[in-house]
Design an enzyme around this catalytic site. Structure first.
Site, short mmCIF file in Angstrom:
data_model
loop_
_atom_site.label_atom_id
_atom_site.label_comp_id
_atom_site.label_asym_id
_atom_site.label_seq_id
_atom_site.Cartn_x
_atom_site.Cartn_y
_atom_site.Cartn_z
N LYS A 1 -1.36 -17.61 5.63
CA LYS A 1 -0.63 -16.93 6.70
C LYS A 1 0.18 -17.89 7.59
CE LYS A 1 -2.44 -12.34 6.79
NZ LYS A 1 -3.65 -12.04 6.00
N ASP B 1 -13.12 -17.84 5.10
CA ASP B 1 -11.75 -17.41 4.89
C ASP B 1 -11.06 -17.44 6.25
OD1 ASP B 1 -9.40 -16.02 4.62
OD2 ASP B 1 -10.22 -14.42 3.38
N TYR C 1 0.82 -1.21 0.00
CA TYR C 1 0.00 0.00 0.00
C TYR C 1 0.85 1.26 0.00
CZ TYR C 1 -3.27 -3.62 1.20
OH TYR C 1 -3.97 -4.78 1.19
N TYR D 1 -11.98 -8.47 5.04
CA TYR D 1 -10.79 -8.39 4.16
C TYR D 1 -10.50 -9.78 3.62
CZ TYR D 1 -6.10 -7.91 2.40
OH TYR D 1 -5.02 -7.94 1.56
C1 LIG Z 1 -4.05 -11.84 4.63
C2 LIG Z 1 -5.41 -12.28 4.26
C3 LIG Z 1 -5.74 -12.61 2.93
C4 LIG Z 1 -4.76 -12.47 1.79
O1 LIG Z 1 -3.66 -13.29 1.91
P1 LIG Z 1 -2.30 -12.92 1.11
O2 LIG Z 1 -1.40 -14.07 1.42
O3 LIG Z 1 -1.84 -11.62 1.68
O4 LIG Z 1 -2.67 -12.81 -0.32
C5 LIG Z 1 -7.01 -13.06 2.68
N1 LIG Z 1 -7.92 -13.19 3.66
C6 LIG Z 1 -7.65 -12.89 4.95
C7 LIG Z 1 -8.69 -13.09 5.99
C8 LIG Z 1 -6.38 -12.42 5.28
O5 LIG Z 1 -6.11 -12.10 6.57
#
Ligand SMILES: *Cc1c(COP(=O)(O)O)cnc(C)c1O
Length: 431
Positions: free
Chosen positions: A281, A252, A26, A155
């Site tokens: 992550k 997610d 960013y 997100y």
């Molecule tokens: C970090 C994150 C993403 C994206 O993952 P990247 O490895 O940065 O592309 C998607 N969803 C959630 C909930 C996240 O915390």
């Protein structure tokens, strides 16, 4: 003898080249803020170049380094795999690290998730999740089901499909108006269970059922969209409404997975199995980029009935053996210890250490869940001042918007935890 680890660029030279040539998350180009230069990291500490200053990492490198840095078991797994092969293509070939990892993920994830797509980042795993859902309905002769429903404040990543389900206000939807797919948004989920909000979810899913491929949400904790927590009961509402109206449910768990909220996966707080689940992550313990999309037999079966009966996705570095081997070692390390007790211990430390923040002027709310501690202010934070305040306390934090937060490695000792919470308070005071 010169230390082979010391580069021949001085810190000012590095910073100048960085500013001129290297994009940061960013960030503007050229860069305007001066990043800290990290020379090495070990345990829960980052060591800065030049000064040798050590900072306790309150961020786990964006939720990922759950076991800390330079961990002997993860290093060993990487070295061992490196000696065999760091990568081979996954088309037409397979290998033990990927198979072992898939099996572990299936075994540890909510009952019913059986098939694993190994992706190279969280955002890509969300793209794959969306593609799975759209293709499932397309294959079953319902191509009109191609929109997504989510709640505000979320997100899901920075590529196009994930961006379209990020919070419309915080997620730069204004900038991309007319370009992003228009999705269906519910209000942000309230902290506590409210029947009227559950009704809103039910009503939206019913009304849009014909055009909805899936509902996608972060279960229990909305991370980068605002660090908000909500009642797990909403996940059961989503499960029931999705089942009633032929809509798939995607969780997610990229931020919440692998113990961060006190459950192995946040879905467990509600006892719900999604149709599709993304993890990333902490998957590799923060060592390498890898993510995964898991789905049920029902989703895979739908796809396989189509005119094109394959999942049309295949990244070059799919199933990367080095990352898969480290991911297996990281999962073994997690499950091989009493991780619940460790996360509970961190939770207690965060609760105690952050309690005084509630009394600070300008603080709106202090909240803790598992190994996540959040101080929300009543104003946009001065990020530079807040970061400086934390660094002065010997801690690395990355505040944003109106939030100072921490999600430390689970191995953070009590004394270091106290320093992290003191730094959060300092950042909240001075930001
Ligand atoms: C970090 C994150 C993403 C994206 O993952 P990247 O490895 O940065 O592309 C998607 N969803 C959630 C909930 C996240 O915390």
């Amino acid at each position: 003898m010169p230390d082979p680890h010391v580069s021949d660029l001085s810190v000012p030279e590095l910073l100048e080249l960085d500013r001129r040539h290297v994009w940061h998350p960013y960030g503007p180009m050229p860069g305007r803020q001066e990043p800290l230069v990290v020379e090495s990291a070990s345990g829960v500490r980052l060591r800065l170049a030049g000064t040798g200053t050590e900072l306790i990492d309150g961020m786990s490198s964006w939720w990922s380094a759950i076991h800390g840095y330079n961990h002997p078991a993860l290093n060993e797994a990487a070295r061992d795999q490196l000696g065999r092969m760091s990568h081979v293509m996954f088309g037409g070939l397979t290998h033990e690290p990927a198979v072992r990892l898939a099996k572990r993920l299936v075994d540890m994830s909510p009952e019913g998730l059986e098939h694993v797509f190994l992706a190279d980042s969280g955002s890509v795993s969300v793209e794959v999740a969306v593609k799975m859902c759209l293709q499932h309905w397309r294959s079953l002769g319902r191509p009109g089901k191609q929109r997504l429903l989510t709640w505000r404040g979320g997100y899901h990543g920075d590529t196009w499909q994930p961006m379209s389900v990020c919070d419309p206000e915080g997620g730069m939807h204004e900038l991309w108006q007319g370009v992003l797919q228009r999705q269906v948004f519910a209000d942000p989920p309230p902290v506590a269970y409210e029947e009227s909000y559950a009704d809103q979810l039910r009503e939206l899913i019913e009304r849009h059922a014909d055009e909805l491929a899936a509902v996608i949400v972060e279960p229990v904790v909305q991370g980068a969209g605002g660090m908000r927590f909500h009642s797990p009961a909403y996940l059961r509402v989503l499960r029931e409404a999705c089942d009633a109206h032929d809509v798939l449910l995607v969780f997610d768990e990229i931020a919440t997975g692998f113990g961060r909220t006190g459950a192995l996966f946040a879905a467990e707080h509600a006892g719900v199995t999604p149709d599709v689940m993304c993890v990333g992550k902490a998957l590799t313990g923060g060592y390498m980029t890898m993510a995964a999309t898991l789905c049920t037999a029902r989703v895979a079966d739908g796809i396989s009935r189509g005119e094109v009966p394959v999942l049309a996705h295949g990244p070059t570095f799919m199933g990367n053996p080095l990352a898969a081997a480290v991911a297996c070692a990281s999962i073994d390390l997690l499950l091989g210890q009493d991780w619940q007790t460790e996360v509970k211990r961190v939770e207690t430390g965060l609760r105690e250490g952050l309690a005084p923040a509630a009394e600070l002027p300008g603080v709106r709310n202090v909240r803790v869940l598992g190994a996540i501690g959040v101080v929300q202010l009543d104003h946009e934070i001065d990020m530079a001042a807040a970061t400086r305040a934390a660094v002065r306390e010997g801690v690395w934090l990355r505040p944003f918007r109106d939030l100072v937060y921490t999600m430390p490695p689970y191995v953070t000792g009590d004394a270091d935890l106290a320093r992290i919470t003191a730094a959060v308070c300092a950042a909240a005071r001075e930001g």
